[in-house]
Motif scaffolding. Structure first.
Motif, PDB file in Angstrom:
ATOM      1  N   ASP A  66     -23.968   9.927  49.907  1.00  0.00           N
ATOM      2  CA  ASP A  66     -24.905  10.176  48.822  1.00  0.00           C
ATOM      3  C   ASP A  66     -25.556   8.864  48.412  1.00  0.00           C
ATOM      4  N   THR A  67     -26.828   8.915  48.062  1.00  0.00           N
ATOM      5  CA  THR A  67     -27.535   7.680  47.757  1.00  0.00           C
ATOM      6  C   THR A  67     -28.209   7.755  46.391  1.00  0.00           C
ATOM      7  N   THR A  68     -27.414   7.971  45.380  1.00  0.00           N
ATOM      8  CA  THR A  68     -27.977   8.050  44.037  1.00  0.00           C
ATOM      9  C   THR A  68     -27.817   6.742  43.268  1.00  0.00           C
ATOM     10  N   LYS A  69     -27.539   5.665  43.974  1.00  0.00           N
ATOM     11  CA  LYS A  69     -27.448   4.320  43.402  1.00  0.00           C
ATOM     12  C   LYS A  69     -26.320   4.184  42.381  1.00  0.00           C
ATOM     13  N   THR A  70     -25.177   4.734  42.666  1.00  0.00           N
ATOM     14  CA  THR A  70     -24.061   4.623  41.740  1.00  0.00           C
ATOM     15  C   THR A  70     -22.883   3.938  42.419  1.00  0.00           C
ATOM     16  N   ALA A  71     -21.895   3.578  41.598  1.00  0.00           N
ATOM     17  CA  ALA A  71     -20.685   2.960  42.133  1.00  0.00           C
ATOM     18  C   ALA A  71     -19.954   3.929  43.060  1.00  0.00           C
ATOM     19  N   LYS A  72     -20.111   5.216  42.820  1.00  0.00           N
ATOM     20  CA  LYS A  72     -19.500   6.225  43.681  1.00  0.00           C
ATOM     21  C   LYS A  72     -20.048   6.107  45.109  1.00  0.00           C
ATOM     22  N   ASP A  73     -21.347   5.823  45.211  1.00  0.00           N
ATOM     23  CA  ASP A  73     -21.969   5.642  46.522  1.00  0.00           C
ATOM     24  C   ASP A  73     -21.435   4.383  47.194  1.00  0.00           C
ATOM     25  N   LEU A  74     -21.241   3.351  46.411  1.00  0.00           N
ATOM     26  CA  LEU A  74     -20.702   2.106  46.941  1.00  0.00           C
ATOM     27  C   LEU A  74     -19.297   2.337  47.495  1.00  0.00           C
ATOM     28  N   LEU A  75     -18.522   3.147  46.797  1.00  0.00           N
ATOM     29  CA  LEU A  75     -17.179   3.478  47.270  1.00  0.00           C
ATOM     30  C   LEU A  75     -17.248   4.272  48.589  1.00  0.00           C
ATOM     31  N   ALA A  76     -18.181   5.200  48.675  1.00  0.00           N
ATOM     32  CA  ALA A  76     -18.352   5.966  49.921  1.00  0.00           C
ATOM     33  C   ALA A  76     -18.737   5.035  51.063  1.00  0.00           C
ATOM     34  N   MET A  77     -19.617   4.090  50.781  1.00  0.00           N
ATOM     35  CA  MET A  77     -20.012   3.138  51.808  1.00  0.00           C
ATOM     36  C   MET A  77     -18.831   2.267  52.213  1.00  0.00           C
ATOM     37  N   LYS A  78     -17.996   1.878  51.246  1.00  0.00           N
ATOM     38  CA  LYS A  78     -16.815   1.062  51.551  1.00  0.00           C
ATOM     39  C   LYS A  78     -15.861   1.829  52.466  1.00  0.00           C
ATOM     40  N   ARG A  79     -15.706   3.124  52.211  1.00  0.00           N
ATOM     41  CA  ARG A  79     -14.839   3.946  53.075  1.00  0.00           C
ATOM     42  C   ARG A  79     -15.354   3.952  54.515  1.00  0.00           C
ATOM     43  N   VAL A  80     -16.673   4.104  54.655  1.00  0.00           N
ATOM     44  CA  VAL A  80     -17.269   4.090  55.990  1.00  0.00           C
ATOM     45  C   VAL A  80     -17.033   2.736  56.646  1.00  0.00           C
ATOM     46  N   LEU A  81     -17.257   1.668  55.892  1.00  0.00           N
ATOM     47  CA  LEU A  81     -17.031   0.315  56.416  1.00  0.00           C
ATOM     48  C   LEU A  81     -15.572   0.114  56.820  1.00  0.00           C
ATOM     49  N   ASP A  82     -14.663   0.550  55.960  1.00  0.00           N
ATOM     50  CA  ASP A  82     -13.233   0.403  56.271  1.00  0.00           C
ATOM     51  C   ASP A  82     -12.868   1.116  57.571  1.00  0.00           C
ATOM     52  N   ASP A  83     -13.425   2.309  57.746  1.00  0.00           N
ATOM     53  CA  ASP A  83     -13.159   3.060  58.981  1.00  0.00           C
ATOM     54  C   ASP A  83     -13.715   2.330  60.203  1.00  0.00           C
ATOM     55  N   LEU A  84     -14.888   1.715  60.040  1.00  0.00           N
ATOM     56  CA  LEU A  84     -15.527   1.039  61.166  1.00  0.00           C
ATOM     57  C   LEU A  84     -14.856  -0.285  61.531  1.00  0.00           C
TER      58      LEU A  84
END
Length: 138
Positions: free
Chosen positions: A94-112
């Motif tokens: 989701d890209t609504t510019k919130t900290a929740k989105d940052l957390l989702a991006m961090k999860r993707v990064l962690d997996d990668l």
């Protein structure tokens, strides 16, 4: 004799002309449908590309900051760094510019980055950078 032939052939010719016009109409409709489908596909591709550009403009600095410890310590090379960033920017969070989105991006990064087996100190550095990004958003 010609008059008789034309009387006999007239219905067959009319049927043939009708069939030709039906086939032409069917072809026109198929071409119109194919054109519409192509336009819809192109519109969807443009929308996805614009979304990716927007996402990159908004989230790329954060993703770079979080990946920097791994790159700096030589855990990943420049090519892997770019590949990971490209994958993150094309992932669908989701890209609504919130900290929740940052957390989702961090999860993707962690997996990668998991296959590169980052050390505890590198993970902590990534976490610190993540915290800074969250604080800068609030």
């Amino acid at each position: 004799l010609r008059a008789a032939e034309s009387v006999l052939w007239a219905p067959a010719q009319a049927a043939m002309e009708k069939r030709v016009s039906e086939l032409a109409e069917r072809k026109r409709k198929q071409e119109a449908l194919a054109k519409r489908e192509r336009e819809l596909r192109e519109r969807a591709q443009r929308a996805a590309k614009n979304e990716m550009k927007w996402r990159a403009a908004r989230w790329l600095p954060s993703a770079k900051a979080m990946l920097l410890p791994l790159f700096r310590h030589g855990r990943i090379n420049k090519e892997q760094y770019k590949e990971i960033l490209e994958t993150v920017m094309s992932s669908q969070f989701d890209t609504t510019k919130t900290a929740k989105d940052l957390l989702a991006m961090k999860r993707v990064l962690d997996d990668l980055v998991a296959p590169f087996e980052p050390t505890t100190s590198e993970k902590l550095e990534m976490l610190e950078r993540f915290k800074k990004e969250v604080i800068s958003m609030t």
